[in-house]
Design an enzyme around this catalytic site. Structure first.
Site, PDB file in Angstrom:
ATOM      1  CG  ASP A  58      -2.303   0.551   0.985  1.00  0.00           C
ATOM      2  OD1 ASP A  58      -2.714   1.943  -0.018  1.00  0.00           O
ATOM      3  OD2 ASP A  58      -3.272  -0.060   1.686  1.00  0.00           O
ATOM      4  CD  GLU A 201      -8.687   4.279  -0.981  1.00  0.00           C
ATOM      5  OE1 GLU A 201      -9.398   4.508  -0.141  1.00  0.00           O
ATOM      6  OE2 GLU A 201      -7.437   5.656  -1.495  1.00  0.00           O
ATOM      7  CG  HIS A 274      -8.458  -0.487   4.481  1.00  0.00           C
ATOM      8  ND1 HIS A 274      -8.203  -0.712   3.488  1.00  0.00           N
ATOM      9  CD2 HIS A 274      -7.923   0.870   5.270  1.00  0.00           C
ATOM     10  CE1 HIS A 274      -8.314   0.275   3.248  1.00  0.00           C
ATOM     11  NE2 HIS A 274      -7.821   1.489   4.494  1.00  0.00           N
ATOM     12  CG  ASP A 275     -10.991   3.070   4.499  1.00  0.00           C
ATOM     13  OD1 ASP A 275      -9.853   2.755   5.060  1.00  0.00           O
ATOM     14  OD2 ASP A 275     -10.119   3.729   3.237  1.00  0.00           O
TER      15      ASP A 275
HETATM   16  C1  GLC Z   1      -7.399   5.790   2.469  1.00  0.00           C
HETATM   17  C2  GLC Z   1      -6.994   4.492   2.636  1.00  0.00           C
HETATM   18  C3  GLC Z   1      -7.663   5.605   4.854  1.00  0.00           C
HETATM   19  C4  GLC Z   1      -6.933   6.203   4.913  1.00  0.00           C
HETATM   20  C5  GLC Z   1      -6.771   7.826   3.764  1.00  0.00           C
HETATM   21  C6  GLC Z   1      -5.965   8.083   3.767  1.00  0.00           C
HETATM   22  O1  GLC Z   1      -8.522   6.566   2.163  1.00  0.00           O
HETATM   23  O2  GLC Z   1      -8.083   3.155   2.202  1.00  0.00           O
HETATM   24  O3  GLC Z   1      -7.543   3.976   5.296  1.00  0.00           O
HETATM   25  O4  GLC Z   1      -7.300   6.541   6.108  1.00  0.00           O
HETATM   26  O5  GLC Z   1      -6.435   7.078   2.152  1.00  0.00           O
HETATM   27  O6  GLC Z   1      -4.541   8.159   3.872  1.00  0.00           O
END
Ligand code: GLC
Length: 502
Positions: A58, A201, A274-275
């Site tokens: 990641d 993402e 995870h979100d």
């Molecule tokens: C993304 C991640 C999340 C994180 C955010 C800031 O959305 O998936 O878990 O808090 O970015 O890095």
């Protein structure tokens, strides 16, 4: 390996003060001692290779931790060579450069008295935004990525990548004008030099820009995570609502992505991460009577579509939301900050926001993996950082491995089917019964072959007619005990099946 997966995407494991579960990196070239060290990582990569499993890292490139040496230097003076690695605006204390808000609540600007400047942060104050307009910063990032590629990682997930080209003066966060130039430069200098899976993402992804992100010429990423289907059901305060998702809208969005990307780009398929809350609790039904059937139904619906399916740890066991009812049990910065912000502003009562957290908090998906029915679900013999879901005695990997009808083996079979049948990967997509309020059904076609997927998303019986052209078809998988697959029929709650014909 037993599940049949090809890659593991690890949530961030680099060195981090863990303000946001590792999405605040203080050293991109080291592993946080919480998880191990670089040797452990190398061993993991090597063991993965033996099993044909890639390790996907990641990469958090929109921001770093405020404890990263770059930021520590940047804060020293405006003349410091690292100052321009971040996004600063001159100002006076208490008068923010503008009214932009951070994703985790509060203003997006933080005052640094020594400099008489604010720095910009789209997430927490401990996650200062990196300045992608600075070519030196971009080069440092490329060098770091090449270093990881050299270690043999199999791919990257690019955190909030559509936010790197922000332009705070114009209040632009996602999809800034320079975004795709930056991504193409990044990709050309790094990913394209290796054999990698990359997934960006992008909360701001739509079916148009997805064609850029995952252009078949490989100039950007392999694919993007889009969020339209999981954002559905958001209210006036975003995800903080007790409203259930709208099935018809969900189906419309899923179909749109299938239809519009066909032949032009590649979908990533997911219902949880995870979100997000646990998918079975949100889109299925985690009541013991339906948990197993609905978890299998959701998996069927997703795995038969075109794209790359992602299974979030524990989803293959049907792990559910944890439903913490006390604020003290939460660990997630977003949940805690919004509880405070929404109650202090009087916009929500503490009782109501607690209900929202129980349904939507990211911590629902972050409780420890449930391995077996021993203490702490076999996750640790110490005290875990967040409570284990109390249902671990019934829902755990050991129990599922011992039961041939388990959700685990159902996922295993779906994954195997995808490897056996090209039609699941390459076949065209055609929705059936678009307006049906309970059923999600679609046909895939590849030359002479055809595949029909039927899923009842409701807790009621649902009537349908199996299309004539599937008469005599073979049933590849079903989550209940159906044996007749012809003509008019009644689907049981959460029933799913897949028919195949040549
Ligand atoms: C993304 C991640 C999340 C994180 C955010 C800031 O959305 O998936 O878990 O808090 O970015 O890095």
């Amino acid at each position: 390996a037993q599940l049949g997966i090809d890659a593991i995407w690890l949530s961030p494991v680099c060195r981090s003060p863990q303000d946001d579960n590792g999405y605040d990196i203080s050293d991109y070239r080291d592993i946080d001692p919480l998880f191990g060290n670089l040797n452990d990582m190398e061993e993991l990569i090597a063991e993965g290779k033996k099993r044909n499993i890639r390790i996907i890292l990641d990469l958090v490139l929109n921001h770093s931790s405020d404890e990263h040496p770059w930021f520590i230097e940047a804060k020293k003076s405006k003349e410091n060579p690292y100052h321009d690695y971040y996004v600063w605006r001159d100002g006076v204390e208490g008068e923010y450069p503008n009214d932009m808000r951070a994703a985790f609540g509060g203003p997006a600007w933080e005052w640094v008295p020594e400099l008489g400047q604010y720095y910009f942060h789209q997430f927490s104050v401990k996650q200062p935004d990196l300045n992608w307009d600075n070519p030196k910063l971009r080069q440092e990032i490329y060098d770091m990525i090449l270093w990881w590629m050299d270690k043999g990682v199999g791919g990257f997930r690019l955190d909030v990548i559509d936010q790197i080209a922000k332009e705070p003066d114009r209040k632009i966060t996602n999809n800034g004008p320079k975004l795709h130039d930056y991504i193409r430069e990044l990709s050309a200098n790094t990913f394209q030099k290796g054999d990698l899976i990359t997934v960006g993402e992008a909360w701001g992804a739509n079916t148009e820009n997805a064609k850029l992100y995952s252009a078949p010429d490989g100039s950007e990423f392999s694919m993007v995570f889009q969020f339209e289907h999981v954002e559905n059901g958001s209210g006036d305060y975003g995800k903080w609502t007790t409203e259930k998702y709208d099935f018809k809208e969900f189906k419309r969005i899923m179909i749109k992505w299938q239809e519009e990307l066909q032949g032009k780009a590649w979908n990533s398929l997911f219902l949880g991460n995870h979100d997000q809350p646990r998918s079975v609790s949100r889109f299925g039904n985690d009541n013991p009577a339906y948990r197993e059937t609905s978890a299998k139904m959701l998996a069927t619906c997703l795995h038969m579509m075109q794209g790359t399916p992602y299974v979030y740890q524990g989803e293959e066991l049907g792990m559910t939301n944890v439903y913490f009812d006390k604020l003290e049990d939460y660990r997630d910065i977003e949940s805690i900050n919004f509880f405070t912000e929404l109650t202090e502003s009087g916009l929500m009562t503490p009782e109501y926001i607690m209900k929202c957290l129980m349904l939507r908090s990211r911590d629902n998906a972050r409780t420890p993996m449930q391995w077996d029915d021993s203490a702490q679900a076999g996750f640790t013999d110490g005290a875990p950082w967040i409570k284990v879901n109390p249902n671990y005695k019934e829902i755990n990997a050991a129990q599922q491995l011992a039961d041939p009808n388990s959700i685990f083996y159902y996922y295993q079979k779906l994954i195997r089917l995808r490897k056996e049948k090209d039609i699941i990967v390459y076949g065209g997509f055609e929705p059936l019964y678009r307006d049906n309020e309970q059923i999600f059904a679609y046909i895939r076609r590849l030359e002479q072959e055809k595949l029909l997927t039927v899923c009842n998303f409701s807790d009621k019986n649902a009537e349908m007619e199996i299309p004539e052209e599937f008469k005599g078809a073979e049933c590849l998988i079903t989550n209940l005990d159906r044996t007749v697959f012809e003509g008019k029929t009644v689907l049981k709650p959460y029933e799913a099946f897949v028919l195949y014909k040549k």
